[in-house]
Motif scaffolding. Structure first.
Motif, PDB file in Angstrom:
ATOM      1  N   PRO A 151       0.819  -1.231   0.000  1.00  0.00           N
ATOM      2  CA  PRO A 151       0.000   0.000   0.000  1.00  0.00           C
ATOM      3  C   PRO A 151       0.847   1.273   0.000  1.00  0.00           C
ATOM      4  O   PRO A 151       0.454   2.276  -0.605  1.00  0.00           O
ATOM      5  CB  PRO A 151      -0.854  -0.105   1.270  1.00  0.00           C
ATOM      6  CG  PRO A 151      -0.225  -1.150   2.103  1.00  0.00           C
ATOM      7  CD  PRO A 151       0.553  -2.032   1.194  1.00  0.00           C
ATOM      8  N   VAL A 152       2.000   1.248   0.655  1.00  0.00           N
ATOM      9  CA  VAL A 152       2.876   2.423   0.647  1.00  0.00           C
ATOM     10  C   VAL A 152       3.352   2.710  -0.776  1.00  0.00           C
ATOM     11  O   VAL A 152       3.326   3.857  -1.232  1.00  0.00           O
ATOM     12  CB  VAL A 152       4.065   2.239   1.620  1.00  0.00           C
ATOM     13  CG1 VAL A 152       5.119   3.306   1.413  1.00  0.00           C
ATOM     14  CG2 VAL A 152       3.572   2.241   3.074  1.00  0.00           C
ATOM     15  N   ALA A 153       3.784   1.683  -1.494  1.00  0.00           N
ATOM     16  CA  ALA A 153       4.254   1.869  -2.873  1.00  0.00           C
ATOM     17  C   ALA A 153       3.140   2.402  -3.766  1.00  0.00           C
ATOM     18  O   ALA A 153       3.375   3.303  -4.585  1.00  0.00           O
ATOM     19  CB  ALA A 153       4.800   0.551  -3.421  1.00  0.00           C
ATOM     20  N   LEU A 170       0.911   6.895  -6.826  1.00  0.00           N
ATOM     21  CA  LEU A 170      -0.222   7.790  -7.070  1.00  0.00           C
ATOM     22  C   LEU A 170       0.137   9.237  -6.734  1.00  0.00           C
ATOM     23  O   LEU A 170      -0.239  10.163  -7.452  1.00  0.00           O
ATOM     24  CB  LEU A 170      -1.441   7.342  -6.262  1.00  0.00           C
ATOM     25  CG  LEU A 170      -2.119   6.052  -6.728  1.00  0.00           C
ATOM     26  CD1 LEU A 170      -3.207   5.646  -5.741  1.00  0.00           C
ATOM     27  CD2 LEU A 170      -2.673   6.208  -8.130  1.00  0.00           C
ATOM     28  N   GLY A 171       0.879   9.415  -5.643  1.00  0.00           N
ATOM     29  CA  GLY A 171       1.297  10.758  -5.241  1.00  0.00           C
ATOM     30  C   GLY A 171       2.196  11.428  -6.264  1.00  0.00           C
ATOM     31  O   GLY A 171       2.144  12.642  -6.457  1.00  0.00           O
ATOM     32  N   VAL A 172       3.024  10.643  -6.908  1.00  0.00           N
ATOM     33  CA  VAL A 172       3.914  11.185  -7.935  1.00  0.00           C
ATOM     34  C   VAL A 172       3.123  11.635  -9.161  1.00  0.00           C
ATOM     35  O   VAL A 172       3.426  12.667  -9.762  1.00  0.00           O
ATOM     36  CB  VAL A 172       4.985  10.131  -8.325  1.00  0.00           C
ATOM     37  CG1 VAL A 172       5.725  10.531  -9.588  1.00  0.00           C
ATOM     38  CG2 VAL A 172       5.953   9.909  -7.170  1.00  0.00           C
ATOM     39  N   GLY A 211       0.024  15.779  -1.645  1.00  0.00           N
ATOM     40  CA  GLY A 211       0.291  15.991  -0.217  1.00  0.00           C
ATOM     41  C   GLY A 211      -0.314  14.921   0.671  1.00  0.00           C
ATOM     42  O   GLY A 211       0.377  14.313   1.487  1.00  0.00           O
ATOM     43  N   TRP A 212      -1.608  14.699   0.500  1.00  0.00           N
ATOM     44  CA  TRP A 212      -2.230  13.721   1.398  1.00  0.00           C
ATOM     45  C   TRP A 212      -1.866  12.297   1.021  1.00  0.00           C
ATOM     46  O   TRP A 212      -1.788  11.425   1.885  1.00  0.00           O
ATOM     47  CB  TRP A 212      -3.737  13.937   1.522  1.00  0.00           C
ATOM     48  CG  TRP A 212      -4.588  13.544   0.356  1.00  0.00           C
ATOM     49  CD1 TRP A 212      -5.018  14.328  -0.655  1.00  0.00           C
ATOM     50  CD2 TRP A 212      -5.108  12.237   0.091  1.00  0.00           C
ATOM     51  NE1 TRP A 212      -5.771  13.611  -1.537  1.00  0.00           N
ATOM     52  CE2 TRP A 212      -5.853  12.305  -1.102  1.00  0.00           C
ATOM     53  CE3 TRP A 212      -5.023  11.013   0.739  1.00  0.00           C
ATOM     54  CZ2 TRP A 212      -6.505  11.218  -1.662  1.00  0.00           C
ATOM     55  CZ3 TRP A 212      -5.673   9.920   0.178  1.00  0.00           C
ATOM     56  CH2 TRP A 212      -6.407  10.028  -1.006  1.00  0.00           C
ATOM     57  N   LEU A 213      -1.606  12.007  -0.254  1.00  0.00           N
ATOM     58  CA  LEU A 213      -1.177  10.660  -0.642  1.00  0.00           C
ATOM     59  C   LEU A 213       0.193  10.323  -0.051  1.00  0.00           C
ATOM     60  O   LEU A 213       0.394   9.251   0.518  1.00  0.00           O
ATOM     61  CB  LEU A 213      -1.154  10.527  -2.167  1.00  0.00           C
ATOM     62  CG  LEU A 213      -2.513  10.421  -2.859  1.00  0.00           C
ATOM     63  CD1 LEU A 213      -2.354  10.549  -4.373  1.00  0.00           C
ATOM     64  CD2 LEU A 213      -3.197   9.105  -2.499  1.00  0.00           C
ATOM     65  N   LEU A 214       1.145  11.247  -0.198  1.00  0.00           N
ATOM     66  CA  LEU A 214       2.489  10.996   0.351  1.00  0.00           C
ATOM     67  C   LEU A 214       2.487  11.023   1.873  1.00  0.00           C
ATOM     68  O   LEU A 214       3.221  10.270   2.520  1.00  0.00           O
ATOM     69  CB  LEU A 214       3.486  11.994  -0.233  1.00  0.00           C
ATOM     70  CG  LEU A 214       3.718  11.886  -1.743  1.00  0.00           C
ATOM     71  CD1 LEU A 214       4.709  12.940  -2.226  1.00  0.00           C
ATOM     72  CD2 LEU A 214       4.176  10.485  -2.126  1.00  0.00           C
ATOM     73  N   GLY A 215       1.654  11.884   2.446  1.00  0.00           N
ATOM     74  CA  GLY A 215       1.529  11.914   3.909  1.00  0.00           C
ATOM     75  C   GLY A 215       0.969  10.609   4.454  1.00  0.00           C
ATOM     76  O   GLY A 215       1.461  10.059   5.445  1.00  0.00           O
TER      77      GLY A 215
END
Length: 165
Positions: free
Chosen positions: A34-36, A41-43, A50-54
């Motif tokens: 899930p982190v990957a 998605l954040g990239v 912001g909220w995806l990487l957070g």
């Protein structure tokens, strides 16, 4: 307590110490996926970056904490033992589960080695019984011990008369 009444004692055997590494690898993989996904998605999704990487950072931190602590905890509470009468397994800490499979109720004995278990030279022995609760699993055993144990259980159950109940 009256005479002749025996108390259930904890099974004697601990798992192989490599089980801690095996469980850590499973925890890391469970957290990594899930982190990957969130990082990718954040990239690509700038408005939500912001909220995806957070969220990815929080999940990564939780995954690392779980990876460090939970396998050690599991190792301390998992126990197993095989006697001429039964297979005993105890798991869990908050919700302890004790499984006892009498030799007369054992139907099959299998060993399983998934890819991660093979990497850590571990195996799982699965003792299938006539119980509606399902099979008894002895996870995190050294692969040679597991093979010897499966052979021993096969000999014991073959010499044990079936249960008439």
């Amino acid at each position: 307590m009256g005479e002749g009444v025996r108390r259930l004692r904890p099974p004697n055997n601990t798992l192989d110490e490599r089980a801690v590494g095996w469980w850590r690898a499973q925890c890391l993989l469970a957290a990594l996926v899930p982190v990957a996904v969130l990082v990718v998605l954040g990239v690509f999704i700038a408005p939500a970056r912001g909220w995806l990487l957070g969220t990815a950072a929080v999940l990564a931190l939780l995954g690392l904490v779980c990876t460090a602590l939970i396998p050690v905890w599991w190792f301390r509470v998992h126990r197993w033992e095989v006697t001429d009468e039964a297979v005993y397994v105890r798991t869990g800490f908050f919700r302890q589960e004790w499984r006892i499979a009498p030799m007369s109720r054992i139907q099959t004995v299998d060993t399983v080695r998934g890819p991660l278990e093979q990497l850590f030279r571990l195996s799982t022995v699965i003792v299938t019984t006539a119980s509606s609760k399902g099979a008894v699993h002895l996870r995190g055993l050294d692969h040679e011990l597991a093979a010897d144990l499966a052979e021993r259980l096969t000999h014991i159950t073959g010499a044990t008369p079936g249960d008439a109940t």
